[in-house]
Write a protein that holds these residues in place. Sequence first.
Motif, PDB file in Angstrom:
ATOM      1  N   ALA A  73       0.830  -1.202   0.000  1.00 40.65           N
ATOM      2  CA  ALA A  73       0.000   0.000   0.000  1.00 40.65           C
ATOM      3  C   ALA A  73       0.863   1.249   0.000  1.00 40.65           C
ATOM      4  CB  ALA A  73      -0.912   0.020   1.226  1.00 40.65           C
ATOM      5  N   SER A  74       0.308   2.290  -0.576  1.00 39.50           N
ATOM      6  CA  SER A  74       0.868   3.645  -0.504  1.00 39.50           C
ATOM      7  C   SER A  74       2.244   3.792  -1.144  1.00 39.50           C
ATOM      8  CB  SER A  74       0.928   4.120   0.961  1.00 39.50           C
ATOM      9  OG  SER A  74      -0.325   4.026   1.572  1.00 39.50           O
ATOM     10  N   ALA A  75       2.482   3.079  -2.234  1.00 37.39           N
ATOM     11  CA  ALA A  75       3.766   3.221  -2.929  1.00 37.39           C
ATOM     12  C   ALA A  75       3.869   4.620  -3.524  1.00 37.39           C
ATOM     13  CB  ALA A  75       3.906   2.170  -4.024  1.00 37.39           C
ATOM     14  N   GLN A  76       4.993   5.262  -3.283  1.00 35.62           N
ATOM     15  CA  GLN A  76       5.263   6.596  -3.802  1.00 35.62           C
ATOM     16  C   GLN A  76       5.621   6.517  -5.290  1.00 35.62           C
ATOM     17  OE1 GLN A  76       4.697   9.375  -1.840  1.00 35.62           O
ATOM     18  NE2 GLN A  76       3.765   7.696  -0.690  1.00 35.62           N
ATOM     19  N   PRO A  77       5.564   7.641  -6.026  1.00 32.87           N
ATOM     20  CA  PRO A  77       5.759   7.610  -7.477  1.00 32.87           C
ATOM     21  C   PRO A  77       7.022   6.882  -7.950  1.00 32.87           C
ATOM     22  CG  PRO A  77       4.910   9.742  -6.835  1.00 32.87           C
ATOM     23  CD  PRO A  77       5.193   8.992  -5.555  1.00 32.87           C
ATOM     24  N   ALA A  78       8.170   7.137  -7.347  1.00 36.60           N
ATOM     25  CA  ALA A  78       9.400   6.476  -7.801  1.00 36.60           C
ATOM     26  C   ALA A  78       9.338   4.969  -7.569  1.00 36.60           C
ATOM     27  CB  ALA A  78      10.615   7.070  -7.085  1.00 36.60           C
ATOM     28  N   VAL A  79       8.706   4.574  -6.484  1.00 39.06           N
ATOM     29  CA  VAL A  79       8.571   3.149  -6.178  1.00 39.06           C
ATOM     30  C   VAL A  79       7.569   2.508  -7.137  1.00 39.06           C
ATOM     31  CG1 VAL A  79       7.884   1.484  -4.398  1.00 39.06           C
ATOM     32  CG2 VAL A  79       9.289   3.472  -3.790  1.00 39.06           C
ATOM     33  N   LYS A  80       6.460   3.206  -7.408  1.00 35.77           N
ATOM     34  CA  LYS A  80       5.485   2.701  -8.385  1.00 35.77           C
ATOM     35  C   LYS A  80       6.146   2.513  -9.741  1.00 35.77           C
ATOM     36  CE  LYS A  80       1.060   4.387  -6.740  1.00 35.77           C
ATOM     37  NZ  LYS A  80      -0.041   5.317  -6.938  1.00 35.77           N
ATOM     38  N   ASP A  81       6.990   3.466 -10.126  1.00 29.96           N
ATOM     39  CA  ASP A  81       7.689   3.361 -11.408  1.00 29.96           C
ATOM     40  C   ASP A  81       8.549   2.106 -11.470  1.00 29.96           C
ATOM     41  OD1 ASP A  81       6.528   5.734 -12.232  1.00 29.96           O
ATOM     42  OD2 ASP A  81       8.341   6.951 -11.942  1.00 29.96           O
ATOM     43  N   LEU A  82       9.233   1.788 -10.379  1.00 30.47           N
ATOM     44  CA  LEU A  82      10.045   0.583 -10.329  1.00 30.47           C
ATOM     45  C   LEU A  82       9.182  -0.663 -10.533  1.00 30.47           C
ATOM     46  CD1 LEU A  82      12.744  -0.917  -9.755  1.00 30.47           C
ATOM     47  CD2 LEU A  82      12.096  -0.862  -7.333  1.00 30.47           C
ATOM     48  N   PHE A  83       8.038  -0.706  -9.871  1.00 27.74           N
ATOM     49  CA  PHE A  83       7.133  -1.845 -10.024  1.00 27.74           C
ATOM     50  C   PHE A  83       6.620  -1.945 -11.455  1.00 27.74           C
ATOM     51  CE2 PHE A  83       7.261  -1.857  -5.467  1.00 27.74           C
ATOM     52  CZ  PHE A  83       7.062  -3.183  -5.137  1.00 27.74           C
ATOM     53  N   ASP A  84       6.292  -0.814 -12.064  1.00 25.39           N
ATOM     54  CA  ASP A  84       5.822  -0.806 -13.449  1.00 25.39           C
ATOM     55  C   ASP A  84       6.924  -1.267 -14.405  1.00 25.39           C
ATOM     56  OD1 ASP A  84       3.373   0.162 -12.583  1.00 25.39           O
ATOM     57  OD2 ASP A  84       3.803   2.242 -13.136  1.00 25.39           O
ATOM     58  N   LEU A  85       8.122  -0.723 -14.228  1.00 19.05           N
ATOM     59  CA  LEU A  85       9.250  -1.054 -15.103  1.00 19.05           C
ATOM     60  C   LEU A  85       9.624  -2.531 -15.066  1.00 19.05           C
ATOM     61  CD1 LEU A  85      11.380   2.075 -14.737  1.00 19.05           C
ATOM     62  CD2 LEU A  85      11.624   0.587 -16.690  1.00 19.05           C
ATOM     63  N   THR A  86       9.519  -3.120 -13.897  1.00 21.89           N
ATOM     64  CA  THR A  86       9.913  -4.518 -13.721  1.00 21.89           C
ATOM     65  C   THR A  86       8.734  -5.478 -13.869  1.00 21.89           C
ATOM     66  OG1 THR A  86       9.593  -4.366 -11.326  1.00 21.89           O
ATOM     67  CG2 THR A  86      11.818  -3.916 -12.182  1.00 21.89           C
ATOM     68  N   SER A  87       7.555  -4.931 -14.136  1.00 23.66           N
ATOM     69  CA  SER A  87       6.304  -5.696 -14.241  1.00 23.66           C
ATOM     70  C   SER A  87       5.927  -6.392 -12.940  1.00 23.66           C
ATOM     71  CB  SER A  87       6.369  -6.718 -15.388  1.00 23.66           C
ATOM     72  OG  SER A  87       6.507  -6.051 -16.621  1.00 23.66           O
ATOM     73  N   MET A  88       6.510  -5.962 -11.836  1.00 20.83           N
ATOM     74  CA  MET A  88       6.161  -6.537 -10.535  1.00 20.83           C
ATOM     75  C   MET A  88       4.787  -6.070 -10.071  1.00 20.83           C
ATOM     76  SD  MET A  88       8.316  -8.653  -9.437  1.00 20.83           S
ATOM     77  CE  MET A  88       9.883  -9.243  -9.976  1.00 20.83           C
ATOM     78  N   ASP A  89       4.266  -5.025 -10.712  1.00 19.10           N
ATOM     79  CA  ASP A  89       2.912  -4.577 -10.379  1.00 19.10           C
ATOM     80  C   ASP A  89       1.882  -5.645 -10.723  1.00 19.10           C
ATOM     81  OD1 ASP A  89       3.543  -4.095 -13.108  1.00 19.10           O
ATOM     82  OD2 ASP A  89       1.946  -2.614 -13.266  1.00 19.10           O
TER      83      ASP A  89
END
Length: 110
Positions: A78-94
Amino acid sequence: MAFEIREEGQFTVVLVDETRLDASIAESFKTYLFDQIESGKNQLLVDLSQVRFMDSSGLGALVAGLKKSAGSGSFALASAQPAVKDLFDLTSMDKLFTMHNSVADAIQGD
């Protein structure tokens, strides 16, 4: 390093009270998560609201926690900040993790 735990709704919320989840704390964080899971906490929600930077070590600790909890409960973020969300998106971990906009959203079942 600081990790705080509290019960909210059906979740055990683990707050990472650090601005960086990186190699300097990833191993101790993973151990902390494993300890919670092994003690019977089976609905973990990791609150990333304070984390502004995460590297592959931090991501690896979260993946290890997810794997450890598999079959015995749930593990969400929960509550991932923008830079952390970007990491999840980039690595497809989202696609691997259940991610909520906030702890409140997770508790309400967004």
